[in-house]
Design a protein around this motif. Sequence first.
Motif, PDB file in Angstrom:
ATOM      1  N   THR B 126     -48.837  10.640 -27.997  1.00  0.00           N
ATOM      2  CA  THR B 126     -49.040  10.804 -26.554  1.00  0.00           C
ATOM      3  C   THR B 126     -49.018  12.273 -26.175  1.00  0.00           C
ATOM      4  O   THR B 126     -49.877  12.748 -25.448  1.00  0.00           O
ATOM      5  CB  THR B 126     -47.925  10.048 -25.788  1.00  0.00           C
ATOM      6  N   PHE B 127     -48.014  13.010 -26.705  1.00  0.00           N
ATOM      7  CA  PHE B 127     -47.910  14.437 -26.382  1.00  0.00           C
ATOM      8  C   PHE B 127     -49.159  15.191 -26.820  1.00  0.00           C
ATOM      9  O   PHE B 127     -49.761  15.930 -26.059  1.00  0.00           O
ATOM     10  CB  PHE B 127     -46.695  15.055 -27.081  1.00  0.00           C
ATOM     11  N   LEU B 155     -44.130  25.387 -32.841  1.00  0.00           N
ATOM     12  CA  LEU B 155     -43.567  24.789 -31.628  1.00  0.00           C
ATOM     13  C   LEU B 155     -42.138  24.294 -31.852  1.00  0.00           C
ATOM     14  O   LEU B 155     -41.279  24.430 -30.989  1.00  0.00           O
ATOM     15  CB  LEU B 155     -44.459  23.650 -31.127  1.00  0.00           C
ATOM     16  N   THR B 156     -41.875  23.727 -33.028  1.00  0.00           N
ATOM     17  CA  THR B 156     -40.517  23.270 -33.322  1.00  0.00           C
ATOM     18  C   THR B 156     -39.561  24.456 -33.373  1.00  0.00           C
ATOM     19  O   THR B 156     -38.445  24.395 -32.845  1.00  0.00           O
ATOM     20  CB  THR B 156     -40.474  22.499 -34.666  1.00  0.00           C
ATOM     21  N   SER B 162     -35.247  28.006 -27.963  1.00  0.00           N
ATOM     22  CA  SER B 162     -35.035  27.854 -26.516  1.00  0.00           C
ATOM     23  C   SER B 162     -33.788  27.015 -26.238  1.00  0.00           C
ATOM     24  O   SER B 162     -33.018  27.296 -25.323  1.00  0.00           O
ATOM     25  CB  SER B 162     -36.249  27.181 -25.866  1.00  0.00           C
ATOM     26  N   ARG B 163     -33.581  25.980 -27.040  1.00  0.00           N
ATOM     27  CA  ARG B 163     -32.410  25.113 -26.843  1.00  0.00           C
ATOM     28  C   ARG B 163     -31.112  25.886 -27.082  1.00  0.00           C
ATOM     29  O   ARG B 163     -30.133  25.699 -26.361  1.00  0.00           O
ATOM     30  CB  ARG B 163     -32.498  23.901 -27.794  1.00  0.00           C
ATOM     31  N   GLY B 197     -36.379  21.287 -25.225  1.00  0.00           N
ATOM     32  CA  GLY B 197     -36.758  20.559 -26.435  1.00  0.00           C
ATOM     33  C   GLY B 197     -38.060  19.800 -26.284  1.00  0.00           C
ATOM     34  O   GLY B 197     -38.287  18.824 -26.984  1.00  0.00           O
ATOM     35  N   SER B 198     -38.907  20.248 -25.378  1.00  0.00           N
ATOM     36  CA  SER B 198     -40.190  19.561 -25.177  1.00  0.00           C
ATOM     37  C   SER B 198     -41.343  20.438 -25.640  1.00  0.00           C
ATOM     38  O   SER B 198     -41.254  21.675 -25.628  1.00  0.00           O
ATOM     39  CB  SER B 198     -40.382  19.220 -23.692  1.00  0.00           C
ATOM     40  N   ILE B 199     -42.434  19.828 -26.044  1.00  0.00           N
ATOM     41  CA  ILE B 199     -43.618  20.577 -26.486  1.00  0.00           C
ATOM     42  C   ILE B 199     -44.185  21.391 -25.328  1.00  0.00           C
ATOM     43  O   ILE B 199     -44.630  22.527 -25.508  1.00  0.00           O
ATOM     44  CB  ILE B 199     -44.678  19.614 -27.059  1.00  0.00           C
TER      45      ILE B 199
END
Lengths: 63, 300
Positions: B126-127, B155-156, B162-163, B197-199
């Motif tokens: 979906t992402f 991205l990971t 960022s987290r 934690g989002s793309i």
Amino acid sequence: MSELHETPASEKKLKQVVYEGVTEERRPTVIRILWLSKAIKVDAVKTGETYTITALIEVPAAE
Amino acid sequence: MRTAFMTTVLLAAALGLGGCASFEGYPSHSVAADEVSACPVSAGTLATLQRTDYDTARKSASTSDAERRRLRNIFIDSCMGAINASYRAFARELTGDQKYFNVGTDVAAGGFTTAATLAKSARTKTFLAAYATTILGLRSSVDKEVFLGKTLTALTAQMDASRKVVMVDIIIGRNEPDSDYSLDTALLDLQELYEAGSINSAITAVTADAGEKSKEAKAEIKEFRYKSTADAQTDKIYAYFAANTPGDGARLSEIVKCTSSAARMTPMDAQLEALRVSEAGSPVERAEIVGCLKGKNLIQ
């Protein structure tokens, strides 16, 4: 696992040399000296009767 | 290039959403009350009960700040635990999908659409499919290392980084009294931890970072601009040099030796200085070169 690499352009120091108003006769000499000075790219654009010559030159790391 | 990409993506997104009647361009004016006070990741009824305990304590004048802080931290810890567990599961799905990228698949041919087709988890599909809508067809403008073969790795890594930044804020807040760091303030940070934690958040961060790097790269290019002042003396120097004939490099060295302003320069800079004087210097500077070459019997 793959690694992300920097693009080479962001790691190099470059300088751009621009000569405006170079005549047709002198153009080959200016371009030749720029190539001998380790230019990595040389462009000559005709502007009216003369040329604007632009060279991209890599600056050695020591500078 | 990246600025152009971002503009195009935003434009494409705007055009794509423009046809949707419900799209207004700003968040809704009303949300459910439980969404305001809830942990971004649901962990059953546990968090709800903890929230109730905290709210009850807060309303009571007899409850000490230390007690409210204790109840707040129980909520924070549970919520952080839920967010972290959810993120770990999400990251595992992405890592699993990464394997499919590396099995000789021509990801470039299909971009995110191909990635979405290959993704084994419905959530990742979906992402990726959502981003394919705007990114597809724009690949030539995008740094391939970020958006193609190494997409999920990049991205990971960004999401992890960022987290960690947000987690530091939460850990500092946990040590503050409730009067300085209430549960509602903590919820803002917890929401931010979830979003980090989002793309979506990772793409924004990576693109912003790439933009900064692009600016830095441009800043590294210094420009030297000259207007030709060439005259008859220039022609004498150039006639001696005789471009593109055997030995022109050696003759250039002689011209450099006769250019006093190039004396303390590196060889390449000295050649450029000799050119500057010959093509755009003053008549006095050029007369010096011509005089020097004559003195060496190199020109008449």
